[in-house]
Scaffold this motif. Sequence first.
Motif, mmCIF file in Angstrom:
data_model
loop_
_atom_site.group_PDB
_atom_site.id
_atom_site.type_symbol
_atom_site.label_atom_id
_atom_site.label_comp_id
_atom_site.label_asym_id
_atom_site.label_seq_id
_atom_site.Cartn_x
_atom_site.Cartn_y
_atom_site.Cartn_z
ATOM 1 N N MET A 1 0.844 -1.190 0.000
ATOM 2 C CA MET A 1 0.000 0.000 0.000
ATOM 3 C C MET A 1 0.879 1.240 0.000
ATOM 4 S SD MET A 1 -2.961 1.018 2.632
ATOM 5 C CE MET A 1 -4.346 1.826 1.975
ATOM 6 N N THR A 2 0.589 2.155 -0.951
ATOM 7 C CA THR A 2 1.404 3.375 -1.072
ATOM 8 C C THR A 2 1.107 4.290 0.084
ATOM 9 O OG1 THR A 2 1.304 3.218 -3.467
ATOM 10 C CG2 THR A 2 1.960 5.318 -2.540
ATOM 11 N N LYS A 3 2.211 4.800 0.626
ATOM 12 C CA LYS A 3 2.076 5.696 1.760
ATOM 13 C C LYS A 3 1.806 7.102 1.291
ATOM 14 C CE LYS A 3 4.369 7.062 6.045
ATOM 15 N NZ LYS A 3 5.588 6.908 6.857
ATOM 16 N N THR A 4 0.737 7.684 1.728
ATOM 17 C CA THR A 4 0.346 9.025 1.308
ATOM 18 C C THR A 4 1.010 10.056 2.199
ATOM 19 O OG1 THR A 4 -1.791 8.189 0.583
ATOM 20 C CG2 THR A 4 -1.585 10.581 0.851
ATOM 21 N N ILE A 5 1.565 11.105 1.531
ATOM 22 C CA ILE A 5 2.178 12.201 2.306
ATOM 23 C C ILE A 5 1.056 13.090 2.810
ATOM 24 C CG2 ILE A 5 3.723 14.184 2.210
ATOM 25 C CD1 ILE A 5 5.218 12.786 -0.010
ATOM 26 N N ARG A 6 0.852 13.083 4.119
ATOM 27 C CA ARG A 6 -0.280 13.802 4.686
ATOM 28 C C ARG A 6 0.093 15.215 5.117
ATOM 29 N NH1 ARG A 6 -4.406 10.348 5.613
ATOM 30 N NH2 ARG A 6 -3.946 8.107 5.538
ATOM 31 N N ASN A 7 1.368 15.420 5.326
ATOM 32 C CA ASN A 7 1.772 16.731 5.824
ATOM 33 C C ASN A 7 1.729 17.728 4.661
ATOM 34 O OD1 ASN A 7 3.153 19.032 6.726
ATOM 35 N ND2 ASN A 7 4.420 17.798 8.127
ATOM 36 N N PRO A 8 0.864 18.735 4.711
ATOM 37 C CA PRO A 8 0.739 19.717 3.620
ATOM 38 C C PRO A 8 2.056 20.424 3.332
ATOM 39 C CG PRO A 8 -1.090 19.906 5.141
ATOM 40 C CD PRO A 8 -0.126 18.964 5.789
ATOM 41 N N ARG A 9 2.805 20.772 4.375
ATOM 42 C CA ARG A 9 4.065 21.498 4.154
ATOM 43 C C ARG A 9 5.040 20.629 3.387
ATOM 44 N NH1 ARG A 9 4.777 25.940 7.502
ATOM 45 N NH2 ARG A 9 7.028 25.622 7.469
ATOM 46 N N LEU A 10 4.998 19.310 3.722
ATOM 47 C CA LEU A 10 5.911 18.399 3.030
ATOM 48 C C LEU A 10 5.531 18.271 1.561
ATOM 49 C CD1 LEU A 10 8.276 16.494 3.168
ATOM 50 C CD2 LEU A 10 6.706 14.653 3.879
ATOM 51 N N ARG A 11 4.183 18.145 1.312
ATOM 52 C CA ARG A 11 3.735 18.065 -0.084
ATOM 53 C C ARG A 11 4.126 19.310 -0.868
ATOM 54 N NH1 ARG A 11 -1.126 16.003 2.129
ATOM 55 N NH2 ARG A 11 -2.190 17.974 1.711
ATOM 56 N N TYR A 12 3.975 20.417 -0.255
ATOM 57 C CA TYR A 12 4.331 21.689 -0.911
ATOM 58 C C TYR A 12 5.811 21.718 -1.244
ATOM 59 C CZ TYR A 12 4.861 26.695 -1.596
ATOM 60 O OH TYR A 12 5.152 27.931 -2.111
ATOM 61 N N SER A 13 6.620 21.210 -0.327
ATOM 62 C CA SER A 13 8.073 21.209 -0.547
ATOM 63 C C SER A 13 8.455 20.308 -1.708
ATOM 64 C CB SER A 13 8.793 20.752 0.735
ATOM 65 O OG SER A 13 8.547 21.651 1.783
ATOM 66 N N VAL A 14 7.782 19.151 -1.782
ATOM 67 C CA VAL A 14 8.071 18.212 -2.866
ATOM 68 C C VAL A 14 7.717 18.831 -4.206
ATOM 69 C CG1 VAL A 14 7.409 16.010 -3.901
ATOM 70 C CG2 VAL A 14 7.838 16.157 -1.436
ATOM 71 N N VAL A 15 6.573 19.481 -4.283
ATOM 72 C CA VAL A 15 6.139 20.125 -5.545
ATOM 73 C C VAL A 15 7.139 21.196 -5.960
ATOM 74 C CG1 VAL A 15 4.375 21.595 -6.589
ATOM 75 C CG2 VAL A 15 3.705 19.617 -5.200
ATOM 76 N N ILE A 16 7.541 21.990 -4.954
ATOM 77 C CA ILE A 16 8.498 23.068 -5.261
ATOM 78 C C ILE A 16 9.794 22.488 -5.811
ATOM 79 C CG2 ILE A 16 9.960 24.864 -4.248
ATOM 80 C CD1 ILE A 16 7.079 25.683 -4.661
ATOM 81 N N ILE A 17 10.259 21.411 -5.191
ATOM 82 C CA ILE A 17 11.499 20.793 -5.642
ATOM 83 C C ILE A 17 11.350 20.242 -7.059
ATOM 84 C CG2 ILE A 17 13.054 18.845 -5.261
ATOM 85 C CD1 ILE A 17 12.534 19.251 -2.211
ATOM 86 N N ALA A 18 10.188 19.614 -7.337
ATOM 87 C CA ALA A 18 9.938 19.052 -8.681
ATOM 88 C C ALA A 18 9.905 20.150 -9.733
ATOM 89 C CB ALA A 18 8.621 18.278 -8.676
ATOM 90 N N VAL A 19 9.240 21.265 -9.366
ATOM 91 C CA VAL A 19 9.165 22.392 -10.313
ATOM 92 C C VAL A 19 10.556 22.958 -10.580
ATOM 93 C CG1 VAL A 19 8.334 24.761 -10.625
ATOM 94 C CG2 VAL A 19 6.784 22.978 -9.754
ATOM 95 N N ILE A 20 11.322 23.112 -9.508
ATOM 96 C CA ILE A 20 12.677 23.644 -9.660
ATOM 97 C C ILE A 20 13.513 22.719 -10.531
ATOM 98 C CG2 ILE A 20 14.827 24.115 -8.437
ATOM 99 C CD1 ILE A 20 13.104 25.139 -6.095
#
Length: 589
Positions: A1-20
């Motif tokens: 089962m895939t673990k969902t990232i629940r922490n909003p700040r963490l999700r935001y950080s991942v998106v920012i890193i991907a965009v960069i």
Amino acid sequence: MTKTIRNPRLRYSVVIIAVIALVAVFVIRLVDIQVVQAASLNEASKAKRSIPVTIYGNRGAIVDRNGTELAESVNRYNIVTSPRLVAAFDGKLGGERTKKVSVDDALQALAKASGGDAQAMRKAIQADPKSDFAYLVKGLDVKHYEAVVALGIPWVYKEQQSARVYPMGATGGALTGFMGTDGAQAGLEYSYNQCLAGKNGSETYERGEDGVQLPGSTRTTEQAKDGGTLETTIDSDLQYMAQQTIASAAQSLQAESATATVVDVKTGELLAVADWPTVDPNDVDATTDKGAYGSRALTSTYEPGSTIKAAIAAALIDQGKSSPTDRAVVPYSRSFPWGGKIQDSEFHPTENLTLTGILQNSSNVGITELGERLSQQQRYDYMKKFGLFEPESAIQYPGQPAMQYGASPDWSSQTNINSMFGQGISTTAIQVASVFQTLANQGVRIPLHMVKGCKTADGGMIDAPDVQGTRVVSAAAADQTVKMLQSVVTGGTLVGMKPISGYNIAAKTGTAEVAEGSKGYGGQRITSVAGMAPAEDPQYVVTVTFTKPQTNKWSSGAAPAFRTLMSQVLEKYRVAPSTAEAQLYPSTW
């Protein structure tokens, strides 16, 4: 089962890193394209749309003494296309209304406008449909090119080039020479190629995907430079007359070939150098006689015969060894200790002749009797000073005989004698003309020439010949010789020639035997007349020569052509008639 990232700040950080990371990839690629590969990509792009075009530097003209063009360059156009762009289009095709034009209709219209072949054009396009270049039709003149442009076909383009034409056709054709696919092939075109040749330049223009040239995109990368103008001394009108005169006479005499020259005595300028047969440089392939590609008057050697006796007589007088009234006992023939023998052309009893009478009757025996008063070396030296035995220094023309003789004659005992009546030595028609120009010019030889120089595109003059005159014999010796030569016309070998009304003429005939290798001399002849007028103050020298005539093998057969051409010269240049009858020396004693 895939673990969902629940922490909003963490999700935001991942998106920012991907965009960069994604932006970084694009930035790196952009830098690679715009900086690292910019130059090569730009060149590749230009290569796909930038079209190089040669700008032809025009070859300079060859003109006569009055500026009439004997050879000139004109624009010609090749029509080319890019096969990958060939397609139907909306256009008028030279008409009034816009319509859908098929490829076939375009090619048919193009063929009609250009005089080309529609089927051949279609094959050229289909040979490589994806290519960017194919010829459709070549060598269009301006009229046909403009008709093609008027069609408005978007996928046809021009390739401009320079073509050589000769407005006077065969008149002077042997002098101008002609051009071939490999450049200058003959005549003045060849000799003065460096002067005449233009320097090609280049330019580029850009076109869009539809093949249409982009406005304002033309860029000159190297300027073209036109060639110089070769200014000759030839009078094209007189050249035409001379060619017509000898052509008519040669055909009547059934001669193998013929030449004629006209010289301005005071300047040494050749006003006409005519040959028959000759070449039309506009249609070289029509000339089957390869010897007619050049001027025989300039390149063909022959034994001059009795015309050379005038030079021997002048040398004798110049050295004080004889005079016009000097007496000689002249038999029909003469034998020598080595077994050699000479004789006059016609049998006669022993005659009492003066030097004048020897020239008048063209006596071989007589000229050798008096001529031996000069040493072999002296006669040889005089002949060289008259212009024999070496190339014409002021004439650049391909195929002239080298004639590099030594400082001393290498003659046998027989040739030493025979040379005095023009046998056993070689000359060209131009060299014989030079002898008579010297005598007519009071003993001063001016190198004969047919080019004034080359006027460059910037107005300078180059290639002017050295025409400094040199004294050959004294004025007295030359004048006395000319006076003696009048007797040839009034009572000698030219007595049968109809006089030129109002003018005193001085001339000498020549009837030379043609050597046939080891067989010796055969029955063929080369006949000639060389003369000047008016005799009391010569202005022009005219020579005519006929090789192997059949209907009349004597110099009398050449006389009518000489008279016709000399008459034309005197009339054309409005030479004042003689004011008194010729005062002649006695020919006998």
